[in-house]
Design an enzyme around this catalytic site. Sequence first.
Site, PDB file in Angstrom:
ATOM      1  N   ARG A 180       0.363   6.549   7.754  1.00  0.00           N
ATOM      2  CA  ARG A 180       0.579   6.600   6.302  1.00  0.00           C
ATOM      3  C   ARG A 180       0.183   7.966   5.740  1.00  0.00           C
ATOM      4  O   ARG A 180       0.783   8.455   4.787  1.00  0.00           O
ATOM      5  CB  ARG A 180      -0.268   5.534   5.588  1.00  0.00           C
ATOM      6  CG  ARG A 180       0.201   4.113   5.764  1.00  0.00           C
ATOM      7  CD  ARG A 180      -0.515   3.221   4.729  1.00  0.00           C
ATOM      8  NE  ARG A 180      -0.502   1.824   5.103  1.00  0.00           N
ATOM      9  CZ  ARG A 180       0.479   0.960   4.807  1.00  0.00           C
ATOM     10  NH1 ARG A 180       1.536   1.370   4.155  1.00  0.00           N
ATOM     11  NH2 ARG A 180       0.395  -0.301   5.171  1.00  0.00           N
ATOM     12  N   GLU A 237       7.614   2.686  -6.110  1.00  0.00           N
ATOM     13  CA  GLU A 237       7.685   2.248  -4.706  1.00  0.00           C
ATOM     14  C   GLU A 237       7.902   3.427  -3.763  1.00  0.00           C
ATOM     15  O   GLU A 237       8.383   4.487  -4.168  1.00  0.00           O
ATOM     16  CB  GLU A 237       8.848   1.263  -4.528  1.00  0.00           C
ATOM     17  CG  GLU A 237       8.430  -0.191  -4.544  1.00  0.00           C
ATOM     18  CD  GLU A 237       7.627  -0.611  -3.312  1.00  0.00           C
ATOM     19  OE1 GLU A 237       7.090   0.248  -2.584  1.00  0.00           O
ATOM     20  OE2 GLU A 237       7.536  -1.824  -3.076  1.00  0.00           O
ATOM     21  N   ASP A 238       7.544   3.208  -2.518  1.00  0.00           N
ATOM     22  CA  ASP A 238       7.835   4.220  -1.497  1.00  0.00           C
ATOM     23  C   ASP A 238       9.249   4.036  -0.951  1.00  0.00           C
ATOM     24  O   ASP A 238       9.975   5.005  -0.760  1.00  0.00           O
ATOM     25  CB  ASP A 238       6.801   4.179  -0.354  1.00  0.00           C
ATOM     26  CG  ASP A 238       6.609   2.781   0.223  1.00  0.00           C
ATOM     27  OD1 ASP A 238       6.992   1.784  -0.439  1.00  0.00           O
ATOM     28  OD2 ASP A 238       6.073   2.674   1.335  1.00  0.00           O
ATOM     29  N   PHE A 290      13.840   3.634  11.108  1.00  0.00           N
ATOM     30  CA  PHE A 290      12.444   3.345  10.806  1.00  0.00           C
ATOM     31  C   PHE A 290      11.729   4.658  10.475  1.00  0.00           C
ATOM     32  O   PHE A 290      11.763   5.600  11.260  1.00  0.00           O
ATOM     33  CB  PHE A 290      11.774   2.664  11.996  1.00  0.00           C
ATOM     34  CG  PHE A 290      10.434   2.101  11.650  1.00  0.00           C
ATOM     35  CD1 PHE A 290      10.340   0.842  11.078  1.00  0.00           C
ATOM     36  CD2 PHE A 290       9.294   2.837  11.860  1.00  0.00           C
ATOM     37  CE1 PHE A 290       9.102   0.328  10.727  1.00  0.00           C
ATOM     38  CE2 PHE A 290       8.046   2.334  11.515  1.00  0.00           C
ATOM     39  CZ  PHE A 290       7.956   1.069  10.948  1.00  0.00           C
ATOM     40  N   VAL A 291      11.103   4.711   9.309  1.00  0.00           N
ATOM     41  CA  VAL A 291      10.465   5.961   8.884  1.00  0.00           C
ATOM     42  C   VAL A 291       8.978   5.754   8.629  1.00  0.00           C
ATOM     43  O   VAL A 291       8.532   4.668   8.268  1.00  0.00           O
ATOM     44  CB  VAL A 291      11.135   6.566   7.630  1.00  0.00           C
ATOM     45  CG1 VAL A 291      12.467   7.178   7.981  1.00  0.00           C
ATOM     46  CG2 VAL A 291      11.291   5.532   6.524  1.00  0.00           C
ATOM     47  N   ASP A 322      14.262  -1.206   1.167  1.00  0.00           N
ATOM     48  CA  ASP A 322      14.915  -1.422   2.454  1.00  0.00           C
ATOM     49  C   ASP A 322      16.000  -2.483   2.251  1.00  0.00           C
ATOM     50  O   ASP A 322      17.120  -2.157   1.854  1.00  0.00           O
ATOM     51  CB  ASP A 322      13.817  -1.887   3.429  1.00  0.00           C
ATOM     52  CG  ASP A 322      14.140  -1.589   4.871  1.00  0.00           C
ATOM     53  OD1 ASP A 322      15.266  -1.882   5.277  1.00  0.00           O
ATOM     54  OD2 ASP A 322      13.270  -1.086   5.593  1.00  0.00           O
ATOM     55  N   LYS A 326       0.823  -1.199   0.000  1.00  0.00           N
ATOM     56  CA  LYS A 326       0.000   0.000   0.000  1.00  0.00           C
ATOM     57  C   LYS A 326       0.860   1.253   0.000  1.00  0.00           C
ATOM     58  O   LYS A 326       0.403   2.334  -0.294  1.00  0.00           O
ATOM     59  CB  LYS A 326      -0.878   0.040   1.268  1.00  0.00           C
ATOM     60  CG  LYS A 326      -1.679  -1.207   1.498  1.00  0.00           C
ATOM     61  CD  LYS A 326      -2.350  -1.147   2.894  1.00  0.00           C
ATOM     62  CE  LYS A 326      -2.936  -2.484   3.225  1.00  0.00           C
ATOM     63  NZ  LYS A 326      -3.220  -2.590   4.688  1.00  0.00           N
TER      64      LYS A 326
END
Length: 184
Positions: free
Chosen positions: A169, A103-104, A156-157, A107, A47
């Site tokens: 989100r 993509e966001d 962690f973002v 990682d 998502k």
Amino acid sequence: MDVEQMGSDLGQVLLTKEQIDERLAEMAKQIDEDYAGKNLLLVGVLKGAIYVMADLSRLLSQSVPMDWMAVSSYGSGTKSSGVVRILKDLDSDLTGRHVLIVEDIIDSGLTLSWLVGNLSSRGAASVEIATLLRKPEAAKVEVDVRYVGFDIPNEFVIGYGLDYAEKYRNLPFVGTLAPHVYGG
Ligand code: PRP
């Protein structure tokens, strides 16, 4: 939702909406040039990619079709196992299409590495990646990424599509969480 509503849950703002908009405009310009006259299909990965897709696609100068996939990593119980299951597949036939995965974040790189292989095997003319964020220090596999918005530290973002337990989100910026939110 914005900084004020985050209150003490916010660590720090890493990227403002203005910085994101500015960088996406540069990426869109490059994509316009690279795909001029080509049969481009944008593929968003649910998502997290919804905001990148919404904003990046609207900055492109031509009408571009888009499609969506949802995937889930599983196997050893951790997200970054490299084993990926398709939860929602594309509606489109990729034969002869120039696919740009949107993509966001990248990682470990395991999801995207698998996805590029999967989409390439469907007869696409090309498969490239555009991601807003990448964490170079977290990479477990090398992924060839054509368009990168920002390389960020291995923290962690949240925000701009990125969640913590499905929260945050819908923040317009990218930030970190205060340690107490993790129970830290
Ligand atoms: C995120 C992101 C990528 C993947 C990257 O999705 O959108 O798909 O993780 O991680 P990797 O490089 O370690 O493989 P996530 O699984 O959090 O799902 P979401 O987009 O629904 O939040």
